[in-house]
Every structure is written in structure tokens, then in C-alpha cells.
Design an enzyme around this catalytic site. Sequence first.
Site, PDB file in Angstrom:
ATOM      1  N   SER A 104     -10.703   1.749   4.246  1.00 16.33           N
ATOM      2  CA  SER A 104      -9.893   1.550   5.454  1.00 16.33           C
ATOM      3  C   SER A 104      -9.299   2.882   5.872  1.00 16.33           C
ATOM      4  O   SER A 104      -8.595   3.516   5.085  1.00 16.33           O
ATOM      5  CB  SER A 104      -8.762   0.569   5.182  1.00 16.33           C
ATOM      6  OG  SER A 104      -9.289  -0.640   4.708  1.00 16.33           O
ATOM      7  N   GLU A 128      -4.335   5.805   6.745  1.00 17.56           N
ATOM      8  CA  GLU A 128      -4.132   5.484   5.321  1.00 17.56           C
ATOM      9  C   GLU A 128      -4.697   6.617   4.464  1.00 17.56           C
ATOM     10  O   GLU A 128      -4.148   6.969   3.437  1.00 17.56           O
ATOM     11  CB  GLU A 128      -4.835   4.164   4.955  1.00 17.56           C
ATOM     12  CG  GLU A 128      -4.657   3.829   3.485  1.00 17.56           C
ATOM     13  CD  GLU A 128      -5.288   2.510   3.077  1.00 17.56           C
ATOM     14  OE1 GLU A 128      -4.839   1.452   3.546  1.00 17.56           O
ATOM     15  OE2 GLU A 128      -6.252   2.550   2.276  1.00 17.56           O
ATOM     16  N   ARG A 172       0.843  -1.216   0.000  1.00 16.78           N
ATOM     17  CA  ARG A 172       0.000   0.000   0.000  1.00 16.78           C
ATOM     18  C   ARG A 172       0.872   1.257   0.000  1.00 16.78           C
ATOM     19  O   ARG A 172       0.579   2.239   0.688  1.00 16.78           O
ATOM     20  CB  ARG A 172      -0.946   0.034   1.205  1.00 16.78           C
ATOM     21  CG  ARG A 172      -1.820  -1.167   1.376  1.00 16.78           C
ATOM     22  CD  ARG A 172      -2.850  -1.324   0.255  1.00 16.78           C
ATOM     23  NE  ARG A 172      -3.806  -2.323   0.636  1.00 16.78           N
ATOM     24  CZ  ARG A 172      -3.678  -3.631   0.386  1.00 16.78           C
ATOM     25  NH1 ARG A 172      -2.631  -4.065  -0.283  1.00 16.78           N
ATOM     26  NH2 ARG A 172      -4.609  -4.471   0.783  1.00 16.78           N
TER      27      ARG A 172
HETATM   28  P1  FAD Z   1      -8.148  10.231  -4.448  1.00 22.12           P
HETATM   29  O1  FAD Z   1      -8.819   9.864  -3.179  1.00 22.12           O
HETATM   30  O2  FAD Z   1      -8.744  11.301  -5.261  1.00 22.12           O
HETATM   31  O3  FAD Z   1      -6.617  10.586  -4.126  1.00 22.12           O
HETATM   32  C1  FAD Z   1      -5.840   9.754  -3.314  1.00 22.12           C
HETATM   33  C2  FAD Z   1      -4.394  10.227  -3.344  1.00 22.12           C
HETATM   34  O4  FAD Z   1      -3.844  10.025  -4.630  1.00 22.12           O
HETATM   35  C3  FAD Z   1      -4.248  11.726  -3.062  1.00 22.12           C
HETATM   36  O5  FAD Z   1      -3.038  11.926  -2.389  1.00 22.12           O
HETATM   37  C4  FAD Z   1      -4.209  12.337  -4.452  1.00 22.12           C
HETATM   38  O6  FAD Z   1      -3.552  13.571  -4.494  1.00 22.12           O
HETATM   39  C5  FAD Z   1      -3.434  11.279  -5.209  1.00 22.12           C
HETATM   40  N1  FAD Z   1      -3.785  11.220  -6.634  1.00 22.12           N
HETATM   41  C6  FAD Z   1      -5.006  10.954  -7.172  1.00 22.12           C
HETATM   42  N2  FAD Z   1      -4.928  10.937  -8.512  1.00 22.12           N
HETATM   43  C7  FAD Z   1      -3.631  11.200  -8.821  1.00 22.12           C
HETATM   44  C8  FAD Z   1      -2.914  11.345 -10.041  1.00 22.12           C
HETATM   45  N3  FAD Z   1      -3.506  11.210 -11.225  1.00 22.12           N
HETATM   46  N4  FAD Z   1      -1.592  11.648  -9.967  1.00 22.12           N
HETATM   47  C9  FAD Z   1      -0.973  11.795  -8.792  1.00 22.12           C
HETATM   48  N5  FAD Z   1      -1.586  11.672  -7.608  1.00 22.12           N
HETATM   49  C10 FAD Z   1      -2.896  11.385  -7.629  1.00 22.12           C
HETATM   50  N6  FAD Z   1      -7.906   0.849  -1.467  1.00 22.12           N
HETATM   51  C11 FAD Z   1      -7.206  -0.307  -1.645  1.00 22.12           C
HETATM   52  O7  FAD Z   1      -5.987  -0.305  -1.834  1.00 22.12           O
HETATM   53  N7  FAD Z   1      -7.859  -1.516  -1.608  1.00 22.12           N
HETATM   54  C12 FAD Z   1      -9.194  -1.607  -1.397  1.00 22.12           C
HETATM   55  O8  FAD Z   1      -9.733  -2.712  -1.383  1.00 22.12           O
HETATM   56  C13 FAD Z   1      -9.937  -0.403  -1.196  1.00 22.12           C
HETATM   57  N8  FAD Z   1     -11.265  -0.450  -0.960  1.00 22.12           N
HETATM   58  C14 FAD Z   1     -11.950   0.700  -0.739  1.00 22.12           C
HETATM   59  C15 FAD Z   1     -13.323   0.622  -0.475  1.00 22.12           C
HETATM   60  C16 FAD Z   1     -14.060   1.771  -0.258  1.00 22.12           C
HETATM   61  C17 FAD Z   1     -15.533   1.674   0.040  1.00 22.12           C
HETATM   62  C18 FAD Z   1     -13.422   3.042  -0.339  1.00 22.12           C
HETATM   63  C19 FAD Z   1     -14.207   4.302  -0.161  1.00 22.12           C
HETATM   64  C20 FAD Z   1     -12.057   3.124  -0.585  1.00 22.12           C
HETATM   65  C21 FAD Z   1     -11.306   1.959  -0.776  1.00 22.12           C
HETATM   66  N9  FAD Z   1      -9.928   1.989  -1.034  1.00 22.12           N
HETATM   67  C22 FAD Z   1      -9.228   0.821  -1.241  1.00 22.12           C
HETATM   68  C23 FAD Z   1      -9.203   3.278  -1.070  1.00 22.12           C
HETATM   69  C24 FAD Z   1      -9.273   3.998  -2.444  1.00 22.12           C
HETATM   70  O9  FAD Z   1     -10.307   3.479  -3.220  1.00 22.12           O
HETATM   71  C25 FAD Z   1      -7.960   3.866  -3.224  1.00 22.12           C
HETATM   72  O10 FAD Z   1      -6.898   4.413  -2.488  1.00 22.12           O
HETATM   73  C26 FAD Z   1      -8.037   4.572  -4.586  1.00 22.12           C
HETATM   74  O11 FAD Z   1      -6.914   4.244  -5.364  1.00 22.12           O
HETATM   75  C27 FAD Z   1      -8.148   6.076  -4.474  1.00 22.12           C
HETATM   76  O12 FAD Z   1      -8.414   6.570  -5.778  1.00 22.12           O
HETATM   77  P2  FAD Z   1      -9.029   8.006  -6.024  1.00 22.12           P
HETATM   78  O13 FAD Z   1      -8.998   8.270  -7.470  1.00 22.12           O
HETATM   79  O14 FAD Z   1     -10.328   8.122  -5.338  1.00 22.12           O
HETATM   80  O15 FAD Z   1      -7.926   8.920  -5.307  1.00 22.12           O
HETATM   81  P1  NAP Z   2     -10.362  -9.201   6.007  1.00 23.15           P
HETATM   82  O1  NAP Z   2     -10.454 -10.206   4.923  1.00 23.15           O
HETATM   83  O2  NAP Z   2     -11.374  -9.172   7.100  1.00 23.15           O
HETATM   84  O3  NAP Z   2      -8.914  -9.294   6.680  1.00 23.15           O
HETATM   85  C1  NAP Z   2      -8.528  -8.357   7.675  1.00 23.15           C
HETATM   86  C2  NAP Z   2      -7.096  -7.965   7.428  1.00 23.15           C
HETATM   87  O4  NAP Z   2      -6.284  -9.118   7.563  1.00 23.15           O
HETATM   88  C3  NAP Z   2      -6.914  -7.420   6.052  1.00 23.15           C
HETATM   89  O5  NAP Z   2      -6.567  -6.079   6.162  1.00 23.15           O
HETATM   90  C4  NAP Z   2      -5.838  -8.272   5.419  1.00 23.15           C
HETATM   91  O6  NAP Z   2      -4.693  -7.563   5.019  1.00 23.15           O
HETATM   92  C5  NAP Z   2      -5.411  -9.260   6.481  1.00 23.15           C
HETATM   93  N1  NAP Z   2      -5.501 -10.606   5.891  1.00 23.15           N
HETATM   94  C6  NAP Z   2      -6.585 -11.433   5.902  1.00 23.15           C
HETATM   95  N2  NAP Z   2      -6.291 -12.597   5.311  1.00 23.15           N
HETATM   96  C7  NAP Z   2      -5.007 -12.498   4.897  1.00 23.15           C
HETATM   97  C8  NAP Z   2      -4.133 -13.384   4.227  1.00 23.15           C
HETATM   98  N3  NAP Z   2      -4.518 -14.603   3.853  1.00 23.15           N
HETATM   99  N4  NAP Z   2      -2.891 -12.953   3.964  1.00 23.15           N
HETATM  100  C9  NAP Z   2      -2.477 -11.740   4.311  1.00 23.15           C
HETATM  101  N5  NAP Z   2      -3.268 -10.854   4.963  1.00 23.15           N
HETATM  102  C10 NAP Z   2      -4.510 -11.233   5.255  1.00 23.15           C
HETATM  103  O7  NAP Z   2     -10.283  -7.740   5.361  1.00 23.15           O
HETATM  104  P2  NAP Z   2     -11.414  -6.799   4.802  1.00 23.15           P
HETATM  105  O8  NAP Z   2     -11.431  -5.549   5.576  1.00 23.15           O
HETATM  106  O9  NAP Z   2     -12.682  -7.545   4.587  1.00 23.15           O
HETATM  107  O10 NAP Z   2     -10.798  -6.434   3.383  1.00 23.15           O
HETATM  108  C11 NAP Z   2     -10.646  -7.432   2.402  1.00 23.15           C
HETATM  109  C12 NAP Z   2      -9.606  -6.982   1.414  1.00 23.15           C
HETATM  110  O11 NAP Z   2     -10.012  -5.764   0.800  1.00 23.15           O
HETATM  111  C13 NAP Z   2      -8.242  -6.696   2.043  1.00 23.15           C
HETATM  112  O12 NAP Z   2      -7.248  -7.107   1.159  1.00 23.15           O
HETATM  113  C14 NAP Z   2      -8.244  -5.215   2.221  1.00 23.15           C
HETATM  114  O13 NAP Z   2      -6.937  -4.672   2.157  1.00 23.15           O
HETATM  115  C15 NAP Z   2      -9.101  -4.746   1.067  1.00 23.15           C
HETATM  116  N6  NAP Z   2      -9.802  -3.502   1.413  1.00 23.15           N
HETATM  117  C16 NAP Z   2      -9.072  -2.358   1.467  1.00 23.15           C
HETATM  118  C17 NAP Z   2      -9.694  -1.165   1.767  1.00 23.15           C
HETATM  119  C18 NAP Z   2      -8.908   0.117   1.763  1.00 23.15           C
HETATM  120  O14 NAP Z   2      -9.503   1.166   1.824  1.00 23.15           O
HETATM  121  N7  NAP Z   2      -7.597   0.077   1.707  1.00 23.15           N
HETATM  122  C19 NAP Z   2     -11.054  -1.119   2.053  1.00 23.15           C
HETATM  123  C20 NAP Z   2     -11.747  -2.311   2.025  1.00 23.15           C
HETATM  124  C21 NAP Z   2     -11.128  -3.506   1.699  1.00 23.15           C
HETATM  125  P3  NAP Z   2      -4.568  -6.817   3.600  1.00 23.15           P
HETATM  126  O15 NAP Z   2      -5.328  -5.563   3.778  1.00 23.15           O
HETATM  127  O16 NAP Z   2      -3.117  -6.600   3.494  1.00 23.15           O
HETATM  128  O17 NAP Z   2      -5.106  -7.689   2.526  1.00 23.15           O
END
Ligand code: FAD
Ligand code: NAP
Length: 349
Positions: free
Chosen positions: A249, A345, A175
Site C-alpha cells: 500500500s 505510507e 499502522r
Molecule cells: P523496510 O522497508 O526495510 O523499512 C521500513 C521502515 O522501518 C524504515 O523506516 C526503516 O528504517 C525501518 N526499520 C526497518 N528495520 C528496522 C529496525 N530493525 N529498527 C528500526 N527501524 C527499522 N504492511 C502491513 O502492515 N500490512 C500488510 O498487509 C502489508 N502487505 C504488504 C504487501 C506487499 C506486497 C509489500 C511489498 C509490502 C506490504 N506491507 C504491508 C508493507 C511492509 O511489508 C511492512 O511495512 C514491513 O514491516 C516492512 O518491513 P521491512 O523489513 O521490509 O522494512
Molecule cells: P480490502 O480487503 O480490499 O479492504 C480495503 C480497505 O478497507 C482496507 O485497507 C481495510 O483497512 C478496509 N477494510 C476492509 N474491511 C474492513 C473491516 N471489516 N474492518 C475494517 N477495515 C476494513 O484490502 P486489501 O487491499 O485487499 O488488503 C487486505 C488487508 O491486507 C488489509 O488489512 C490491508 O491493510 C492489508 N494490506 C496491507 C498492505 C500494506 O502495504 N500496508 C498491502 C497489502 C495488504 P485496513 O487496511 O485497516 O485493514
Amino acid sequence: MIRTNVSLEKLNTFGLPATAAQYLALTDPAQLADPLFRRSPALVLGGGSNLLLREKVAGLTVHVLLGGVTRLNSDGQPLAAGADAGAMGKGEAGEVRLRVGAGVDWNQLVRYTLDQGWSGLENLVLIPGTVGAAPVQNIGAYGSEVAEFITAVHVWEYGYGASVLQPEACDFGYRDSRFKREPGRFLITAVDFRLNAPDYGVRIGYGAITAELERLGVAAPQPGDVALAVTNIRRSKLPDWFFLGNSGSFFKNPVVSRKVLTRLQATFPKIPAYPIDEESVKLPAGWLIDQAGLKGVRRGSVGTYARQALVMVNYGGATGQDVLRFSELVQREVLRQFGVALEREVRLF
Ligand code: FAD
Ligand code: NAP
């Protein structure tokens, strides 16, 4: 054209009230030649799904709306200028290379590639946001991360101009990336992907995917089946930001040493931990918040989601300061009970 005092409330998935002092929609890379882009804007905005906005974004907000999906040859050169990627090669076997504009919706790209029969992005379905933001935090879910599929990132470097970064130069981590560590240096304009690699099999080992595939009655899963399983799991656990504002998250999963884990296990024998390397492990931040007694807790218009404590939600009318204050309470309580510091995050502006 720059507009002033533009509301960002509908441009962030938390639904937080905020105003951009100046706002510019970036729809054409040619706009980057403007002297304005010699310096970094205050905010580069994609889909607004990883942001915590406070009341006013002083300075310029650049909303990245650059579109386009172009098919590339194996050397990474466009096959035909402006060619529709899908028109060529639907259902074909073998590697597929694409160049995708930074403003393209991530989930639409995933759906599009799956519709073409191209594997790779299925575990990353339903992540909100844009293609340009995907490399920034190296988006990941369900055992996959976007860096695995990126072959190049096209950037505008403020003060220098356009260039192309190879994956090694992006310094991708968990990440994390160079783009996150060097904010204000690059604007991402497009990303090149390698999909449908012959050596890439479906990835179903993570969490509830296997159980969900069994429930669906799928014995030999294809990428589309995995995407459906992940979609079902996500829908059952995560709030729809359209109805309940959130930024996914809120905190990162903390990475701690094995020594710290041993100390924690003495008091919390059931604490889940996932190995990162020989010395460190990843702790699920959602578990820590839950065990701290803060899952589903609400303070005014902000709270932790009842089905996933790592997600903070805006019940309506919350401000960025409200969310920030509540998140600090969560950080204090987790630190007090576990001695573990939670890092945000979401990006604060
Ligand atoms: P923004 O929120 O608009 O920006 C995020 C950052 O990136 C800011 O710092 C911004 O300045 C920068 N940025 C945006 N566009 C550019 C560009 N073109 N060039 C340079 N910098 C830029 N994330 C995960 O990793 N895994 C998940 O499973 C996940 N699930 C999510 C579920 C939900 C319900 C929500 C709301 C979010 C989730 N996220 C997850 C977080 C989010 O979706 C990601 O981080 C996504 O990549 C953000 O994209 P955005 O276009 O909305 O970026
Ligand atoms: P989950 O499956 O309930 O698991 C909780 C946490 O444990 C996760 O953050 C995940 O890490 C870790 N985990 C679980 N199983 C794993 C495995 N086999 N190996 C390594 N790590 C493990 O998580 P959840 O909240 O429902 O999310 C599911 C997935 O969607 C995750 O990968 C999570 O990162 C992603 N997600 C991300 C966001 C975001 O905003 N960043 C939001 C929603 C969901 P990891 O996060 O490293 O996978």
C-alpha cells in the site's frame, strides 16, 4: 566492515535503483558497541518492502540481519541460551513466548509458528519484510495487528545504548508507533512475542476470509486454514514484488471526521467507511483512487496496480523520482475530487 557505493536495487521490493554511500551488515549485536552507533545511521534497512528510495542514500545504511529465535519462560527470560524454539513443545497447548532477532524474515516466522501449531500470527501471513520492522508501522492485515502479540521490543538507542521497551512505551497505533514517529532514535534488535494464548480464537470476520474458507470446504477453521485462506486472497489481489516491483500500500487509509463523511456521502452515497471511534472513520484509499479514475493507470514505467489501486508498481526501469511524481499526481487528483489528502505510507529516503 563498511563497504562503499553499494547498490540497493535488489534490497528494495520496488526494485528502484539506489546506492548506499556506506553500507554495513549488522549480524551481531556486539557490533553496536562501535562508536559509529552513537549516532543514527542515514537508513536502517530491513527487507526494503516499505521504502521509496531515491538515487543516493548519503551516509551510512545499516542492514539489519540479526537472526535467532529463542523460547522464553513466562517471565520473559530465555529458557536456554541459543535453544532452538521449535525443538521444545511442538503442538503443545498454552501460551508460548519467543524472542526473535530483528533480521528474521517475517513470513518465515509466521510459517514457523504455524508449523509448531502455535496460533496468533495467521492473519499476518505473507507480509514481506523483517521482524524488526514489524513494530515500526505496527504491521496489520485482515483484522489483526502485530502489537497484539508483542510483549517487549529490544532496542539500541543511539547515544544511550541497549534497552527494552514494554508495549505501553511503544505507543502503538493504527499502522503507527513511537518508532515511526521518532525516526533516528531507535534501532530494533529483537522482538518478544506471546503466541498461542488460550483465549485467542481464529479471526475470520474480515473481508473474504469466510468465503474463501467455504470455498476450501473448511467448516471448523484452525489457524493454518486461516493462513491458507489469507494466502489465497493475497495472491489473487497483490502483485508479486519479485516480478512486479512494489511496496504494498503506497498511501495510508485516510482517517476523516464523521462530518467530512456526511459531506462525501451527499455526492458519493456508496463510499465505504469503517469506524475508528465516535468522531472519526477510516476511508479505503484504494477506493478513492479507483473512483478518481486512476486504477490500473500507467505513466511510463510506473502505475497503479489493476487489481488494487492502492499499490503502485514499477513496470521496470522506474526511478524513485518517477514513482514520487506519479504518486503526487494521484494525491492531487484525489484531493481535487474528494477534498481528502492522502498521506504516504512508504518511507521516503
Ligand atoms: P523496510 O522497508 O526495510 O523499512 C521500513 C521502515 O522501518 C524504515 O523506516 C526503516 O528504517 C525501518 N526499520 C526497518 N528495520 C528496522 C529496525 N530493525 N529498527 C528500526 N527501524 C527499522 N504492511 C502491513 O502492515 N500490512 C500488510 O498487509 C502489508 N502487505 C504488504 C504487501 C506487499 C506486497 C509489500 C511489498 C509490502 C506490504 N506491507 C504491508 C508493507 C511492509 O511489508 C511492512 O511495512 C514491513 O514491516 C516492512 O518491513 P521491512 O523489513 O521490509 O522494512
Ligand atoms: P480490502 O480487503 O480490499 O479492504 C480495503 C480497505 O478497507 C482496507 O485497507 C481495510 O483497512 C478496509 N477494510 C476492509 N474491511 C474492513 C473491516 N471489516 N474492518 C475494517 N477495515 C476494513 O484490502 P486489501 O487491499 O485487499 O488488503 C487486505 C488487508 O491486507 C488489509 O488489512 C490491508 O491493510 C492489508 N494490506 C496491507 C498492505 C500494506 O502495504 N500496508 C498491502 C497489502 C495488504 P485496513 O487496511 O485497516 O485493514
